[in-house]
Design a protein around this motif. Structure first.
Motif, PDB file in Angstrom:
ATOM      1  N   LEU A 165      -2.177  26.399  -1.558  1.00 21.32           N
ATOM      2  CA  LEU A 165      -2.612  25.240  -2.354  1.00 21.32           C
ATOM      3  C   LEU A 165      -3.442  25.691  -3.551  1.00 21.32           C
ATOM      4  N   ALA A 166      -4.354  26.631  -3.312  1.00 23.08           N
ATOM      5  CA  ALA A 166      -5.208  27.130  -4.399  1.00 23.08           C
ATOM      6  C   ALA A 166      -4.368  27.813  -5.472  1.00 23.08           C
ATOM      7  N   GLY A 167      -3.229  28.383  -5.067  1.00 22.92           N
ATOM      8  CA  GLY A 167      -2.340  29.033  -6.023  1.00 22.92           C
ATOM      9  C   GLY A 167      -1.373  28.059  -6.684  1.00 22.92           C
ATOM     10  N   GLY A 168      -1.503  26.789  -6.389  1.00 28.05           N
ATOM     11  CA  GLY A 168      -0.676  25.783  -7.055  1.00 28.05           C
ATOM     12  C   GLY A 168       0.583  25.384  -6.310  1.00 28.05           C
ATOM     13  N   ALA A 169       0.741  25.845  -5.069  1.00 27.60           N
ATOM     14  CA  ALA A 169       1.977  25.544  -4.328  1.00 27.60           C
ATOM     15  C   ALA A 169       1.956  24.123  -3.762  1.00 27.60           C
ATOM     16  N   LYS A 170       3.153  23.598  -3.528  1.00 26.40           N
ATOM     17  CA  LYS A 170       3.318  22.352  -2.767  1.00 26.40           C
ATOM     18  C   LYS A 170       3.278  22.692  -1.280  1.00 26.40           C
ATOM     19  N   ILE A 171       2.635  21.835  -0.488  1.00 31.14           N
ATOM     20  CA  ILE A 171       2.508  22.058   0.952  1.00 31.14           C
ATOM     21  C   ILE A 171       3.304  20.986   1.690  1.00 31.14           C
ATOM     22  N   VAL A 172       4.179  21.440   2.591  1.00 24.98           N
ATOM     23  CA  VAL A 172       4.980  20.527   3.400  1.00 24.98           C
ATOM     24  C   VAL A 172       4.654  20.806   4.864  1.00 24.98           C
ATOM     25  N   GLN A 173       4.209  19.791   5.581  1.00 23.14           N
ATOM     26  CA  GLN A 173       3.886  19.993   6.992  1.00 23.14           C
ATOM     27  C   GLN A 173       4.926  19.294   7.867  1.00 23.14           C
ATOM     28  N   VAL A 174       5.363  19.988   8.909  1.00 23.80           N
ATOM     29  CA  VAL A 174       6.295  19.411   9.880  1.00 23.80           C
ATOM     30  C   VAL A 174       5.621  19.453  11.243  1.00 23.80           C
ATOM     31  N   ASN A 175       5.297  18.283  11.795  1.00 26.20           N
ATOM     32  CA  ASN A 175       4.568  18.226  13.062  1.00 26.20           C
ATOM     33  C   ASN A 175       4.627  16.786  13.577  1.00 26.20           C
ATOM     34  N   PRO A 176       4.886  16.601  14.859  1.00 27.36           N
ATOM     35  CA  PRO A 176       4.892  15.228  15.380  1.00 27.36           C
ATOM     36  C   PRO A 176       3.492  14.622  15.453  1.00 27.36           C
ATOM     37  N   ALA A 177       2.464  15.467  15.401  1.00 27.38           N
ATOM     38  CA  ALA A 177       1.088  14.985  15.570  1.00 27.38           C
ATOM     39  C   ALA A 177       0.265  15.269  14.320  1.00 27.38           C
ATOM     40  N   ALA A 178      -0.843  14.582  14.211  1.00 23.95           N
ATOM     41  CA  ALA A 178      -1.751  14.816  13.088  1.00 23.95           C
ATOM     42  C   ALA A 178      -2.479  16.142  13.275  1.00 23.95           C
ATOM     43  N   THR A 179      -2.805  16.795  12.163  1.00 25.05           N
ATOM     44  CA  THR A 179      -3.585  18.038  12.198  1.00 25.05           C
ATOM     45  C   THR A 179      -4.590  17.987  11.040  1.00 25.05           C
ATOM     46  N   PRO A 180      -5.508  18.934  11.014  1.00 27.63           N
ATOM     47  CA  PRO A 180      -6.447  18.971   9.879  1.00 27.63           C
ATOM     48  C   PRO A 180      -5.759  19.210   8.537  1.00 27.63           C
ATOM     49  N   LEU A 181      -4.500  19.655   8.567  1.00 28.93           N
ATOM     50  CA  LEU A 181      -3.793  19.908   7.305  1.00 28.93           C
ATOM     51  C   LEU A 181      -3.254  18.622   6.665  1.00 28.93           C
ATOM     52  N   ASP A 182      -3.193  17.549   7.435  1.00 30.93           N
ATOM     53  CA  ASP A 182      -2.605  16.301   6.904  1.00 30.93           C
ATOM     54  C   ASP A 182      -3.176  15.908   5.544  1.00 30.93           C
ATOM     55  N   ALA A 183      -4.482  16.038   5.433  1.00 33.01           N
ATOM     56  CA  ALA A 183      -5.152  15.553   4.218  1.00 33.01           C
ATOM     57  C   ALA A 183      -4.780  16.387   2.996  1.00 33.01           C
TER      58      ALA A 183
END
Ligand code: BJW
Ligand code: ZN
Length: 271
Positions: A216-234
């Protein structure tokens, strides 16, 4: 912004098509549909008496080597019986669609490799590379295929052929450093990528959980795949809520076979 239908966002498909450098960062959830318990699932049988977080420590191995070795032999048997699932296969196929793909896993199984991914970076070691707990010499298993030990069976670890100390699993326990070269490769790939998938990880264990933040700091797009919420959601640009084996083939279809995406199965809501 929520999508009103459960499908892969066109913006995600476009970003994946445009990406030059892609990182796939995986955790235990990517192997869940191969029948391998995730790390923080309740363990069955006798193992339910033990906390996985407590077993994966150098202290546990020192105090109860037979419990810890038995646990890893049980897990090795489970992995040897398992096969890669549709998520592992989709990730291996992704390498043929993007100019550069780095697969970085926290998993100690070899299911990415068996699906055809090459040069997989293992941050937390491997179930299949035991070494001496004292002199670190690589060791062979007494039996290449464990005879399916019962969950909870205590098994004394073999002794090092060179120095006689107990052989330990070739994994990274809490409080231990990650393999230096693997961590260097992983941080560099994260810093340089255009798009990072974080798949099937609770994003709780550090330093691995830093990788999406570095991307993220390097400017990338972040895609998360997970059935549950994690701290990365935000932080993630796309949260695909669903099982990896369901979502990843649909991501590939949406990006690389326009008009041929299989119908959504009701999971994988994109936000
Ligand atoms: C699905 C699904 C489906 C379900 N599809 N998804 C900063 C703050 C606080 C603590 C620390 C810190 N920095 C370091 C620490 C200490 C510690 C740490 O992070 N502790 C936290 C728990 C707080 N880290 C370390 O000790 C690390 N070393 C280190 O930092 O060295 C420097 C140092 C030295 C000396 C002192 C202090 C620091 C080493 C960490 C090693 C982790 N090792 C383990 C065991 C490996 C061997 C083994 O397998 O037995 O690695 S622990 C375990 O967690 C394993 C995993 O790789 C790792 C991550 O787990 P993962 O993959 O995310 O699995 P789960 O189960 O947590 O989540 C599964 C996810 O899948 C869930 O979200 C589900 O929803 C999802 N899912 N089905 C997709 N079908
Ligand atoms: Zn030794």
């Amino acid at each position: 912004m929520k999508n009103t239908h459960h499908d892969i966002a066109p913006a995600l498909a476009r970003a994946l098509r445009a990406a030059r450098r892609v990182v796939v960062f995986t955790g235990a959830g990517v192997s869940a549909e191969s029948g391998i318990a995730t790390f923080r699932d309740a363990l069955t049988g006798l193992w339910s008496r033990f906390d996985a977080q407590a077993l994966a420590t150098p202290e546990a191995f020192r105090e109860h080597p037979d419990i810890v070795w038995g646990w890893y032999e049980w897990r090795r048997a489970q992995v040897l019986r398992a096969a890669p699932n549709a998520a592992h296969h989709a990730i291996a196929a992704l390498a043929h669609h993007v100019p550069e793909l780095a697969v970085i896993t926290q998993n100690v199984d070899d299911l990415h490799e068996r699906a055809g991914s090459q040069d997989v970076t293992h941050l937390h070691g491997s179930l299949h590379a035991p070494r001496c707990s004292r002199c670190a010499a690589p060791q062979a298993f007494a039996s290449p295929t464990p005879d399916e030990p019962d969950a909870g069976r205590r098994i004394a670890p073999p002794l090092c052929a060179a120095c006689g100390a107990p052989v330990r699993p070739g994994v990274v326990w809490f409080g231990e450093s990650l393999p230096a070269q693997a961590w260097r490769d992983a941080t560099l790939a994260a810093q340089q990528c255009d798009l990072l998938f974080s798949i099937g990880t609770s994003s709780l264990v550090y330093p691995a959980a830093e990788l999406p933040r570095l991307a993220l700091a390097g400017g990338a797009k972040i895609v998360q795949v997970n059935p549950a919420a994690t701290p990365l959601d935000a932080l993630a640009h796309h949260n695909l809520r669903g099982a990896a084996a369901d979502v990843m083939p649909r991501v590939l279809a949406a990006a690389f076979s326009a008009g041929m995406a299989p119908p959504a199965s009701g999971q994988g809501e994109d936000s």
